[in-house]
Design an enzyme around this catalytic site. Structure first.
Site: not given
Length: 563
Positions: A291-293, A296
């Protein structure tokens, strides 16, 4: 008669295109090209609540950057001047085709523009007993779910519950007519048959079976926005666009039984496409979907291009902006879930076409490895010629020299020399083996363009001892009194740089050895004067590029600053 291969990539414009979506597009593209077929792009924008402005353009730009160009579904956009639109680099700007043409016979390719089609197909299912009108409000269904949860059960709108709910199967015909005409909160649901077994085949996962009693009656069409749900629009459009294989993500595998039943209900079983569901892209530790998380948190992008959230302004990193080449990005995606059956790891897009096969796509999830991703980019960087890299580096160099405050230009290396094609090409040839990305070139090579304005305090303390400073003073005199060749913008032999560096090395190391000084100590003192710290390029390489005059300037500047 065999049908022409026709596959499609059908993303929803609900946000930035995830790298998993790009991989799905890539596999469809490769399959189509390998089989002499067509790769179609269709935008599935029937979810009006989740539509995000700019997402469709992002999808098109991402595919274009990767070189994954659809055969059908797009046209070149028209600019405000009425001419074909191009971007700042002169590349065509595309949009989704809305008008039928020889290239786009099934236009429009946005589902929102195909709106009138779907109602008639939903009504056809009702007429044939495969669907029904449902009038339950969202509040009523939420209440039923809550009650079921309180009893530690799960509410499902299915063959049992529909018998007691508010729908055309339980209400009088005149009441159904009244509700259809006077309300807009009703839906059309598919009537899952009771007590049947749905037998399915997946090109990757093989034979599967599902009992219909475990399925719920999915909504197919909504009166509120006059739009179909994914399930109806997807089946209708795939049929009308003559899709032969549906290659999509594993998240759609639970929908496969419903889609089989829909094809049967419409009587389209003979032309039903074959299905292939791709494995998920997993976090680097393999525990869950990437995921994007995760990106990041671990410091890598999950989107092909930078994305700015139109509502919050939040910026998400992109592979392009992080310095990845599109060839490297495509290559790493291809091998996330597929292997060629050989030791080969580097494939251009053209080389992937004959090598790819669905038979070698794995069933299990594919773990993403950021270090391997960097490795792919490094390989493609090294494949580039010094001249190609110089062209990429030039604008970065100008920006760096304009913005930098820790380094200062010195008059002894002229701007013309610093920016000549030959100088930049030779610099790139030297440093490309040290870099993963071209955007690292400045940090690696800045000593070849400008003198340091400051020196690392820890390195000064360690290496600028009275003895080392005295030795550096002697080397300054040695260099001043001797001639040796350095970079020239004139035509030279292939071995010219090597020969120059060898002569510089012989002069310095020969003198240091004769004096019986500690080689590492003295060389690090010089490197500190040249670069501002004791890390980086070799001494002879630096002297070769900056020349004798600049070499003397930097040693003198260092001695005067530190004494």
């Amino acid at each position: 008669m065999a049908r022409q291969t026709r596959v499609r990539f059908a993303p929803s414009p609900t946000g930035p295109l995830h790298m998993g979506g790009v991989r799905t597009a890539l596999y469809n593209y490769l399959y189509a090209k390998q089989n002499g077929g067509k790769f179609i792009l269709r935008i599935e924008d029937t979810d009006s609540q989740r539509f995000v402005p700019g997402a469709e353009d992002y999808i098109l730009e991402s595919l274009a950057w990767c070189g994954i160009m659809p055969d059908e579904g797009i046209v070149q956009a028209t600019g405000t001047d009425g001419q074909p639109a191009v971007d700042a680099n002169g590349n065509p700007v595309y949009t989704i085709a809305s008008e039928k043409s020889e290239k786009n016979p099934h236009a429009p390719y946005r589902q929102s523009e195909r709106k009138p089609l779907y109602r008639q197909y939903a009504e056809q299912l009702i007429a044939n007993g495969y669907a029904y009108y449902a009038f339950d409000s969202a509040e009523e269904l939420s209440r039923l779910r809550a009650e079921a949860e309180a009893n530690k059960q799960t509410f499902i709108y299915n063959y049992e519950s529909r018998k007691t709910l508010k729908n055309s199967l339980t209400l009088p015909a005149d009441e159904v007519k009244r509700l259809i005409e006077n309300t807009d909160t009703w839906t059309i649901r598919f009537k899952i048959p009771e007590g049947q077994t749905v037998k399915m085949n997946d090109l990757i996962r093989g034979e599967m079976e599902v009992e219909t009693n475990t399925l719920d009656d999915k909504v197919l069409w909504k009166a509120a926005d006059q739009l179909p749900t994914y399930h109806l629009a997807n089946i209708v459009d795939d049929h009308l666009m003559e899709i032969t294989e549906v290659i999509r993500g594993a998240e759609w595998l639970p929908s496969l039984p419903l889609h089989y039943l829909l094809y049967k209900a419409f009587g389209w079983e003979d032309t039903m496409p074959r299905f292939a569901h791709l494995s998920l892209l997993l976090k680097p530790d393999g525990k869950g979907k990437l995921s994007k998380r995760d990106g990041d948190r671990l410091g890598f992008p999950v989107f092909p291009l930078k994305w700015t959230n139109p509502e919050t302004g939040e910026i998400s990193r992109g592979y392009r902006e992080d310095g990845y080449y599109p060839e490297a990005f495509v290559n790493l995606l291809a091998l996330l879930g597929w292997n060629p059956g050989t030791e080969q790891e580097l494939f251009t897009l053209e080389e992937l076409v004959p090598a790819f096969s669905l038979e070698r796509v794995i069933k299990s999830g594919a773990k993403f490895n950021v270090e391997k991703a960097k490795w792919f980019n490094e390989q493609y960087l090294r494949r580039r010629t010094p001249q190609q890299l110089a062209a990429e580096f030039r604008p970065m160099l100008r920006d760096a020299l304009t913005a930098t405050t820790s380094y200062a230009n010195t008059a002894t290396v002229t701007q013309d020399l610093k920016f000549s094609d030959k100088y930049l090409a030779e610099v790139c040839a030297l440093i490309k083996e040290r870099a993963h990305f071209a955007n690292e070139f400045w940090d690696i090579s800045k000593a070849l363009f400008t003198a340091p304005a400051a020196y690392d305090e820890a390195d000064v303390k360690k290496f600028c001892t009275p003895d080392n400073l005295s030795h550096a003073e002697e080397l300054h005199t040695l260099i001043a009194e001797n001639s040796f060749p350095t970079f020239t913008d004139e035509e030279t032999s292939e071995t010219y740089k090597t020969e120059c560096c060898e002569k510089i090395e012989e002069l310095l190391t020969g003198y240091i050895k004769a004096k019986e000084w500690k080689m590492g100590q003295v060389m690090n003192t010089l490197r500190l004067f040249f670069t501002g710290n004791t890390r980086g390029l070799g001494i002879s390489d630096i002297i070769y590029f900056i020349g004798k005059e600049e070499t003397l300037y930097r040693i003198r500047k260092g001695l005067d600053s530190i004494k």
